[in-house]
Scaffold this motif. Structure first.
Motif, mmCIF file in Angstrom:
data_model
loop_
_atom_site.group_PDB
_atom_site.id
_atom_site.type_symbol
_atom_site.label_atom_id
_atom_site.label_comp_id
_atom_site.label_asym_id
_atom_site.label_seq_id
_atom_site.Cartn_x
_atom_site.Cartn_y
_atom_site.Cartn_z
ATOM 1 N N GLU A 96 0.856 -1.186 0.000
ATOM 2 C CA GLU A 96 0.000 0.000 0.000
ATOM 3 C C GLU A 96 0.895 1.239 0.000
ATOM 4 O OE1 GLU A 96 -2.606 1.495 3.415
ATOM 5 O OE2 GLU A 96 -4.068 0.469 2.128
ATOM 6 N N PHE A 97 0.599 2.164 -0.913
ATOM 7 C CA PHE A 97 1.401 3.381 -0.974
ATOM 8 C C PHE A 97 0.485 4.605 -1.013
ATOM 9 C CE2 PHE A 97 0.705 2.005 -5.302
ATOM 10 C CZ PHE A 97 0.532 3.161 -6.055
ATOM 11 N N LYS A 98 1.037 5.721 -0.604
ATOM 12 C CA LYS A 98 0.251 6.936 -0.418
ATOM 13 C C LYS A 98 0.743 8.046 -1.347
ATOM 14 C CE LYS A 98 -1.209 10.059 3.336
ATOM 15 N NZ LYS A 98 -1.069 10.361 4.777
ATOM 16 N N SER A 99 -0.192 8.620 -2.120
ATOM 17 C CA SER A 99 0.116 9.776 -2.966
ATOM 18 C C SER A 99 -1.208 10.430 -3.349
ATOM 19 C CB SER A 99 0.887 9.361 -4.215
ATOM 20 O OG SER A 99 1.252 10.501 -4.975
ATOM 21 N N GLY A 135 6.353 0.082 0.168
ATOM 22 C CA GLY A 135 5.355 1.118 -0.074
ATOM 23 C C GLY A 135 5.878 2.535 0.034
ATOM 24 N N THR A 186 7.354 5.812 -1.419
ATOM 25 C CA THR A 186 7.311 6.433 -2.748
ATOM 26 C C THR A 186 8.330 7.554 -2.875
ATOM 27 O OG1 THR A 186 5.634 8.049 -2.098
ATOM 28 C CG2 THR A 186 4.851 5.941 -2.969
ATOM 29 N N ARG A 210 -8.954 10.479 -3.035
ATOM 30 C CA ARG A 210 -8.211 9.276 -2.655
ATOM 31 C C ARG A 210 -6.715 9.551 -2.589
ATOM 32 N NH1 ARG A 210 -9.258 4.080 -2.070
ATOM 33 N NH2 ARG A 210 -11.384 4.365 -2.882
ATOM 34 N N GLU A 211 -6.079 8.994 -1.578
ATOM 35 C CA GLU A 211 -4.632 9.162 -1.458
ATOM 36 C C GLU A 211 -3.889 7.834 -1.284
ATOM 37 O OE1 GLU A 211 -4.269 10.126 3.325
ATOM 38 O OE2 GLU A 211 -4.111 11.770 1.882
ATOM 39 N N ARG A 212 -4.624 6.725 -1.085
ATOM 40 C CA ARG A 212 -3.976 5.428 -0.912
ATOM 41 C C ARG A 212 -4.313 4.496 -2.080
ATOM 42 N NH1 ARG A 212 -1.641 4.833 4.018
ATOM 43 N NH2 ARG A 212 -2.267 6.327 5.627
ATOM 44 N N THR A 242 -2.875 0.591 -4.158
ATOM 45 C CA THR A 242 -2.361 -0.721 -3.777
ATOM 46 C C THR A 242 -1.706 -1.446 -4.946
ATOM 47 O OG1 THR A 242 -4.150 -0.918 -2.142
ATOM 48 C CG2 THR A 242 -2.997 -2.944 -2.753
#
Length: 675
Positions: free
Chosen positions: A357-360, A394, A396, A637-639, A641
Motif C-alpha cells: 500500500e502506498f500513499k500519494s 510502499g 514512494t 483518494r490518497e492510498r 495498492t
C-alpha cells in the motif's frame, strides 16, 4: 480446497497412467554428410529453420536442415591461409552470423568474423584477436555469444579472458577476472583449455564454462566482474553451453549433457538431470531449437585434431525428457505420494497475499512497471505529469515531475528500456486528447527528458486514448497502442514516429455495446522472438503482431476474455492479462497462433485494476489504481495498492497443482534419452 469426484478421478488416472503406461520413442537423429568437415560448434537459425555448423578444417559454414540436407552458406577463401571456424552464433536482431576464426598456421592470430545472415552472406568485418599463448589445444578465441545491442563476447581458452567485440568490430578485453584462475588446474589432456562455452543472459550477464577446472562463471557484461557459480556437483570437462527459455542451462561435456537450474540469478545452481552421451563421437556443442528442444553436435573433433581426414558423416542428436520407464517405486514412494495427496486435500496451503500500500494524494495510477536494476516499481498518474517509484515497503519517491509538458497532461502506460537506460511514458492531454505523445526519460538520476514525440489522432478522447500503453524492443523501438483508432504506433530510438500497423484483423470482430465499446487496442508487450502481443478491451481479443511489417492476426483462445487491459510476460512464456475482475494466465506452445487460458485469479473490481507487471522470480503484481474514480472526477483518494498475486506455483494449490506435483514426483528419476 473443494475437490470433486472429477478431481479425484483425474488424479488417480494420472497416477495409474504414469505407472502402467510408460511412453516410448525412438531417437531423432539428424545425420549429415560433408567430407572432412569436423564441425566444432552448432547454432540454430530460427528464422530460416535450420542449424548452422562450422568446420575445424575449412573456412566454411554449412546450414543443416532437419532432414540432414546441407548447404554451404559461407566459404570465405579471403581469410588467412589454413583458417577454420570454431564457435558460431546467430545475431537475430542485427541479421548477422558470427564465427570465431582460428588460424592453424598462426594460432596467435585468431579472430571474429561477422557475415550478413541474408544471402549472399557477405562478410561485414573481420577482427583480429591476438594472443601469443594461443595453440591448437587452447585457442586464443574459442566460442562466441552476442547481446541485444550486437556486442559479441569471445572466450579465450589459452589466457582465460573474455574479449568484447562491438557491433562495428572494435575489440577490447572485457574480463580477466581473478576468479578464472583461483581454482587449481588438475593434470589432464585438457589442462591447457580454460574458458570455453559462453552464453549471454537477457538480465545482463554472461555464463561461461571452463573446461580444465569444471567451473561455471557468471560475468557482468559491462564491467567484466566474474564469480564462480557454486554447483551441487562437479562438471567433467564442460564445453559448449546453451540456455532454454525456461532458464535451464544446458552444458555439454564429452560424455554427458547436464541440465542446470538456478533460482537466484546464477549465484549458485543445481544440476538436476544429466544425459549420457557417446564420447567416441566427441560432442562439443549444444544448441536450443524450436519449442526448447536441445540438440547436441557429434562432430568427431578429436579425430580432426589428430589429423584424420577420412570422415564424411556427422550427427546432430535431439535430446529430450521422456518417461521411458517409471522409477522403481518402493513402499516408501507410494506412502509418500498418498500422504501428500491427502495432506493437500485435507489441509490446503494457506498464505496471505503480499500487499503493497502506498500513499500519494490524487495520483490515480493507470499503469505499472518494474525496474529490476533499482528494485522498485514505477507508476504514472492519471492526474499529473508525474512518475513515482514505489518500494516493496510502499515508500514512494517522485522520479519525474515534468511541468514542461502541455497543460493538463498526465501519464498512462509506462515501461522500462533496460538496455538503453530509459523510462518510456505515454503522455495524455486531457484538454486536447487528440495530441497524445510518448516521452522518454533517462533512467538515471536526474531523469532528464530525452524526447517528447507527438502522436496525433483526432478520434482520441478520455474514453479511448489515441495513445494508451507502450512496449519496447531490444533496439529501443517503442510500440504504442491507439485505443481510439485501433492502430499501433512505432517510435524509434531517436523519437521518430510512424504507424506500424492498422491491420484489418483489429476490426473484424463486432464490438458489443458496453461502457468500453470505444476502447480498442490496449495492453501491449514485446516478445523476444520478434512480435508483439496486444489486448483489445472492447472485443476481448488478443493479437499477435509482427514488429517489422505490422501483420496482425487474432490469437485463438479456449475461452473468452472479459475487457482485457494490461499485459505482461513471464520468463517461462506465460502471458498475464489483467481485466477489471480477473487476472488470466495464458500459455501457448506454437508461438501464439493460439493459446490456452489455464488459470485465472479473481480481482477486486471496485479497486479497478488496469495493469500487471512481472517482478523478480516471475512474481506477478497487479495495480489497483482506482482509475474509474479518477475518470469520474474524484480527487479525494490518497492510498493505492499493488498486490502480489499468489498462483498455483507459489501457494494457491488446486487439483491442477496436485497433478503437476505428481507428474514431477513420478518423473523425478526419469531417464533422459534421445527421441
Amino acid at each position: 480446497m473443494s475437490f470433486t469426484i472429477t478431481n479425484y478421478l483425474l488424479i488417480l488416472t494420472t497416477i495409474f497412467t504414469l505407472i502402467q503406461s510408460p511412453i516410448s520413442g525412438s531417437p531423432h537423429v539428424i545425420e549429415f554428410k560433408s567430407p572432412n568437415l569436423y564441425p566444432e560448434s552448432i547454432t540454430y537459425d530460427r528464422s530460416a529453420q535450420h542449424f548452422v555448423v562450422g568446420s575445424l578444417r575449412h573456412p566454411t559454414l554449412l546450414s543443416v536442415s532437419d532432414a540432414g540436407i546441407t548447404k554451404t552458406i559461407v566459404s570465405d577463401q579471403s581469410l588467412p591461409a589454413n583458417s577454420s571456424f570454431l564457435g558460431v552464433t546467430i545475431d537475430n536482431i542485427h541479421k548477422r552470423l558470427l564465427a570465431v576464426v582460428f588460424q592453424h598456421s598462426d594460432p596467435s592470430n585468431c579472430g571474429l568474423a561477422a557475415y550478413d545472415l541474408r544471402t549472399p552472406h557477405d562478410r561485414i568485418f573481420l577482427t583480429t584477436l591476438f594472443d601469443a599463448k594461443s595453440s591448437t589445444s587452447a585457442a586464443g578465441a574459442n566460442d562466441v555469444a552476442v547481446d541485444f545491442l550486437g556486442n559479441a563476447y569471445v572466450t579465450n581458452s589459452a589466457s582465460n579472458l573474455i574479449w568484447k567485440v562491438d557491433i562495428e568490430g572494435k575489440a577490447s578485453v572485457l574480463s580477466e577476472s581473478k576468479a578464472f584462475t583461483r581454482t587449481p588446474v588438475p593434470d589432464s589432456p585438457y589442462s591447457s583449455c580454460g574458458l570455453n562455452g559462453i552464453i549471454y543472459c537477457s538480465k545482463g550477464y554472461l555464463i561461461v564454462s571452463q573446461s580444465n577446472t569444471g567451473n561455471l562463471y557468471k560475468v557482468d557484461h559491462e564491467d567484466g566482474t566474474g564469480r564462480r557459480i557454486s554447483l551441487n556437483k562437479e562438471l567433467t570437462f564442460p564445453d559448449g553451453v546453451a540456455l532454454r527459455s525456461d532458464g535451464v542451462l544446458l552444458v555439454v561435456s564429452q560424455d554427458k549433457l547436464y541440465y542446470i537450474k538456478s533460482d537466484n540469478s546464477w549465484s549458485d545452481g543445481v544440476i538436476y538431470d544429466e544425459t549420457a552421451l557417446d564420447s567416441y563421437s566427441f560432442p562439443t556443442s549444444v544448441t536450443v531449437g524450436d519449442e526448447d528442444r536441445a540438440y547436441v553436435l557429434y562432430g568427431h573433433v578429436k579425430e580432426g585434431i589428430l589429423g584424420n581426414s577420412q570422415r564424411e558423416r556427422f550427427t546432430i542428436l535431439e535430446l529430450y525428457l521422456r518417461i521411458s520407464r517409471i522409477m522403481s517405486f518402493t513402499i516408501t514412494n507410494y506412502l509418500l505420494i498418498l500422504t501428500t495427496i491427502f495432506t493437500l486435500i485435507q489441509s490446503p496451503i494457506s498464505g496471505s497475499p503480499h500487499v503493497i500500500e502506498f500513499k500519494s494524494p490524487n495520483l490515480y495510477p493507470e499503469s505499472i512497471t518494474y525496474d529490476r536494476s533499482a528494485q522498485h516499481f514505477v507508476v504514472g498518474s492519471l492526474r499529473h505529469p508525474t512518475l513515482l517509484s514505489v518500494s516493496d515497503a510502499g515508500i514512494t519517491k517522485t522520479i519525474v515531475s515534468d511541468q514542461s509538458l502541455p497543460a493538463n497532461s498526465s501519464f498512462l502506460g509506462v515501461t522500462i528500456d533496460n538496455i538503453h537506460k530509459r523510462l518510456l511514458a505515454v503522455v495524455f492531454q486531457h484538454s486536447d486528447p487528440s495530441n497524445c505523445g510518448l516521452a522518454a526519460y533517462d533512467l538515471r538520476t536526474p531523469h532528464d527528458r530525452i524526447f517528447l514525440t507527438t502522436l496525433f489522432d483526432a478520434k482520441s478522447s478520455t474514453s479511448a486514448a489515441g495513445a494508451n500503453d507502450v512496449a519496447v524492443d531490444f533496439l529501443g523501438n517503442a510500440y504504442v497502442t491507439n485505443s481510439a483508432s485501433n492502430l499501433i504506433w512505432k517510435v524509434d530510438i531517436e523519437g521518430k514516429a510512424s504507424v506500424l500497423s492498422e491491420s484489418k484483423a483489429f476490426t473484424r470482430t463486432p464490438v458489443p455495446d458496453s461502457p468500453y465499446s470505444s476502447c480498442g487496442l490496449n495492453g501491449i508487450i514485446y516478445c523476444s522472438k520478434g512480435y508483439l502481443i496486444v489486448s483489445q478491451s472492447n472485443t476481448g481479443n488478443l493479437y499477435k503482431v509482427d514488429h517489422e511489417d505490422g501483420t496482425g492476426r487474432r490469437i485463438s483462445l479456449n475461452k473468452e476474455l472479459t475487457f482485457p487491459d494490461g499485459v505482461a510476460l513471464r520468463s517461462d512464456g506465460v502471458l498475464l492479462v489483467v481485466s477489471q475482475d480477473k487476472l488470466y494466465y495464458i500459455k501457448s506452445d506454437n508461438s501464439w497462433s493460439d493459446g490456452v487460458v489455464y488459470d485465472e485469479t479473481a480481482l477486486d473490481s471496485y479497486s479497478f485494476p488496469t495493469s500487471v507487471t512481472v517482478g523478480d522470480e516471475d512474481r506477478a503484481y497487479v495495480l489497483y489504481g482506482h482509475v474509474k474514480e479518477g475518470i469520474l472526477g474524484n480527487s479525494q483518494r490518497e492510498r493505492f495498492t499493488i498486490l502480489e498475486e499468489i498462483t498455483l506455483e507459489s501457494g494457491r494449490c488446486g487439483s491442477i497443482a496436485v497433478i503437476i506435483w505428481l507428474q514431477k514426483s513420478f518423473v523425478m528419476n526419469r531417464i533422459v534419452c534421445a527421441r
